[in-house]
Scaffold this motif. Structure first.
Motif, PDB file in Angstrom:
ATOM      1  N   ILE A  26      10.624  -2.069  10.805  1.00  0.00           N
ATOM      2  CA  ILE A  26      10.749  -2.585   9.292  1.00  0.00           C
ATOM      3  C   ILE A  26      11.931  -2.202   8.837  1.00  0.00           C
ATOM      4  O   ILE A  26      12.291  -1.184   8.712  1.00  0.00           O
ATOM      5  N   ASP A  27      12.585  -3.290   8.414  1.00  0.00           N
ATOM      6  CA  ASP A  27      13.889  -2.933   7.813  1.00  0.00           C
ATOM      7  C   ASP A  27      13.836  -2.164   6.623  1.00  0.00           C
ATOM      8  O   ASP A  27      13.292  -2.754   5.678  1.00  0.00           O
ATOM      9  N   SER A  28      14.606  -1.078   6.447  1.00  0.00           N
ATOM     10  CA  SER A  28      14.763  -0.437   5.273  1.00  0.00           C
ATOM     11  C   SER A  28      14.972  -1.209   3.940  1.00  0.00           C
ATOM     12  O   SER A  28      14.624  -0.844   2.948  1.00  0.00           O
ATOM     13  N   ASP A  29      16.071  -2.127   4.158  1.00  0.00           N
ATOM     14  CA  ASP A  29      16.369  -2.787   2.879  1.00  0.00           C
ATOM     15  C   ASP A  29      15.119  -3.725   2.374  1.00  0.00           C
ATOM     16  O   ASP A  29      15.076  -3.841   1.096  1.00  0.00           O
ATOM     17  N   SER A  30      14.243  -4.032   2.968  1.00  0.00           N
ATOM     18  CA  SER A  30      12.962  -4.808   2.540  1.00  0.00           C
ATOM     19  C   SER A  30      12.183  -3.802   1.859  1.00  0.00           C
ATOM     20  O   SER A  30      11.504  -4.060   0.965  1.00  0.00           O
ATOM     21  N   LEU A  31      11.942  -2.528   2.345  1.00  0.00           N
ATOM     22  CA  LEU A  31      11.421  -1.379   1.542  1.00  0.00           C
ATOM     23  C   LEU A  31      12.018  -0.929   0.286  1.00  0.00           C
ATOM     24  O   LEU A  31      11.083  -0.776  -0.421  1.00  0.00           O
ATOM     25  N   PHE A  32      13.040  -1.088   0.271  1.00  0.00           N
ATOM     26  CA  PHE A  32      13.890  -0.377  -0.832  1.00  0.00           C
ATOM     27  C   PHE A  32      14.415  -1.525  -1.860  1.00  0.00           C
ATOM     28  O   PHE A  32      15.407  -1.156  -2.721  1.00  0.00           O
ATOM     29  N   LYS A  33      14.019  -2.635  -1.528  1.00  0.00           N
ATOM     30  CA  LYS A  33      14.525  -3.640  -2.410  1.00  0.00           C
ATOM     31  C   LYS A  33      14.328  -3.721  -3.820  1.00  0.00           C
ATOM     32  O   LYS A  33      15.369  -4.421  -4.578  1.00  0.00           O
ATOM     33  N   ASN A  34      13.410  -3.246  -4.289  1.00  0.00           N
ATOM     34  CA  ASN A  34      13.116  -3.052  -5.745  1.00  0.00           C
ATOM     35  C   ASN A  34      13.366  -1.696  -6.438  1.00  0.00           C
ATOM     36  O   ASN A  34      12.954  -1.196  -7.468  1.00  0.00           O
ATOM     37  N   GLY A  35      14.142  -0.780  -5.598  1.00  0.00           N
ATOM     38  CA  GLY A  35      14.364   0.551  -6.199  1.00  0.00           C
ATOM     39  C   GLY A  35      14.453   1.410  -4.924  1.00  0.00           C
ATOM     40  O   GLY A  35      14.604   1.117  -3.703  1.00  0.00           O
ATOM     41  N   ASP A  36      14.567   2.865  -5.072  1.00  0.00           N
ATOM     42  CA  ASP A  36      14.868   3.987  -4.233  1.00  0.00           C
ATOM     43  C   ASP A  36      13.780   4.707  -3.788  1.00  0.00           C
ATOM     44  O   ASP A  36      14.007   5.550  -2.979  1.00  0.00           O
ATOM     45  N   VAL A  37      12.670   4.383  -4.260  1.00  0.00           N
ATOM     46  CA  VAL A  37      11.434   4.851  -3.933  1.00  0.00           C
ATOM     47  C   VAL A  37      10.195   4.133  -3.536  1.00  0.00           C
ATOM     48  O   VAL A  37       9.997   3.032  -4.142  1.00  0.00           O
ATOM     49  N   VAL A  38       9.787   4.663  -2.516  1.00  0.00           N
ATOM     50  CA  VAL A  38       8.404   3.871  -1.879  1.00  0.00           C
ATOM     51  C   VAL A  38       7.233   4.749  -1.889  1.00  0.00           C
ATOM     52  O   VAL A  38       7.500   5.896  -1.329  1.00  0.00           O
ATOM     53  N   LEU A  39       6.173   4.517  -2.589  1.00  0.00           N
ATOM     54  CA  LEU A  39       4.730   5.232  -2.553  1.00  0.00           C
ATOM     55  C   LEU A  39       4.207   4.893  -1.386  1.00  0.00           C
ATOM     56  O   LEU A  39       3.936   3.600  -1.160  1.00  0.00           O
ATOM     57  N   ILE A  40       3.381   5.776  -0.388  1.00  0.00           N
ATOM     58  CA  ILE A  40       2.905   5.304   0.687  1.00  0.00           C
ATOM     59  C   ILE A  40       1.373   6.166   0.735  1.00  0.00           C
ATOM     60  O   ILE A  40       1.461   7.554   0.360  1.00  0.00           O
ATOM     61  N   LEU A  41       0.406   5.334   0.764  1.00  0.00           N
ATOM     62  CA  LEU A  41      -0.912   6.005   0.976  1.00  0.00           C
ATOM     63  C   LEU A  41      -1.072   6.136   2.262  1.00  0.00           C
ATOM     64  O   LEU A  41      -1.290   5.266   2.968  1.00  0.00           O
ATOM     65  N   HIS A  42      -1.560   7.253   2.725  1.00  0.00           N
ATOM     66  CA  HIS A  42      -1.779   7.605   4.314  1.00  0.00           C
ATOM     67  C   HIS A  42      -3.003   8.530   4.555  1.00  0.00           C
ATOM     68  O   HIS A  42      -2.970   9.705   3.878  1.00  0.00           O
ATOM     69  N   LYS A  43      -4.158   8.030   4.941  1.00  0.00           N
ATOM     70  CA  LYS A  43      -5.390   8.801   5.090  1.00  0.00           C
ATOM     71  C   LYS A  43      -5.793   9.649   3.705  1.00  0.00           C
ATOM     72  O   LYS A  43      -5.907  10.569   3.677  1.00  0.00           O
ATOM     73  N   ARG A  50      12.015   8.407  -0.494  1.00  0.00           N
ATOM     74  CA  ARG A  50      13.117   8.102  -1.204  1.00  0.00           C
ATOM     75  C   ARG A  50      14.308   8.033  -0.471  1.00  0.00           C
ATOM     76  O   ARG A  50      14.388   8.555   0.632  1.00  0.00           O
ATOM     77  N   ARG A  51      15.142   7.121  -0.733  1.00  0.00           N
ATOM     78  CA  ARG A  51      16.646   6.846  -0.104  1.00  0.00           C
ATOM     79  C   ARG A  51      17.542   7.639  -0.901  1.00  0.00           C
ATOM     80  O   ARG A  51      17.604   7.250  -2.388  1.00  0.00           O
ATOM     81  N   THR A  52      18.640   8.468  -0.367  1.00  0.00           N
ATOM     82  CA  THR A  52      19.379   9.053  -1.208  1.00  0.00           C
ATOM     83  C   THR A  52      20.502   8.276  -1.457  1.00  0.00           C
ATOM     84  O   THR A  52      20.653   7.132  -0.785  1.00  0.00           O
ATOM     85  N   ARG A  53      21.428   8.929  -2.356  1.00  0.00           N
ATOM     86  CA  ARG A  53      22.759   8.050  -2.520  1.00  0.00           C
ATOM     87  C   ARG A  53      23.504   8.010  -1.171  1.00  0.00           C
ATOM     88  O   ARG A  53      24.310   7.090  -1.197  1.00  0.00           O
ATOM     89  N   ASN A  54      23.619   8.866  -0.243  1.00  0.00           N
ATOM     90  CA  ASN A  54      24.182   8.937   0.830  1.00  0.00           C
ATOM     91  C   ASN A  54      23.415   8.070   1.820  1.00  0.00           C
ATOM     92  O   ASN A  54      23.860   7.996   3.242  1.00  0.00           O
ATOM     93  N   GLY A  55      22.386   7.340   1.713  1.00  0.00           N
ATOM     94  CA  GLY A  55      21.780   6.592   2.669  1.00  0.00           C
ATOM     95  C   GLY A  55      20.889   7.196   3.410  1.00  0.00           C
ATOM     96  O   GLY A  55      20.074   6.628   4.361  1.00  0.00           O
TER      97      GLY A  55
END
Length: 61
Positions: A26-43, A50-55
């Motif tokens: 999964i391309d990270s650009d598609s995950l972070f296209k709306n911001g620098d944080v993605v919430l994941i629900l796992h079990k 989170r994507r940092t300023r340094n990538g």
């Protein structure tokens, strides 16, 4: 926190033929296209990716 809708993620098959079908990319650009944080629900547990300023990527529980 910004989240994204993963109803249409960009998914690529693994490049290694021996394990294609077992792994997907999964391309990270598609995950972070709306911001620098993605919430994941796992079990039942919530994580934030989170994507940092340094990538770099940081996963927190």
């Amino acid at each position: 926190m910004n989240t994204i809708n993963l109803s249409q993620p960009i998914i690529r098959s693994s490049l290694k033929p021996a394990i294609s079908g077992l792994n997907t990319w999964i391309d990270s650009d598609s995950l972070f296209k709306n911001g620098d944080v993605v919430l994941i629900l796992h079990k039942g547990e919530q994580y934030s990716l989170r994507r940092t300023r340094n990538g770099k990527l940081i996963l927190n529980k």
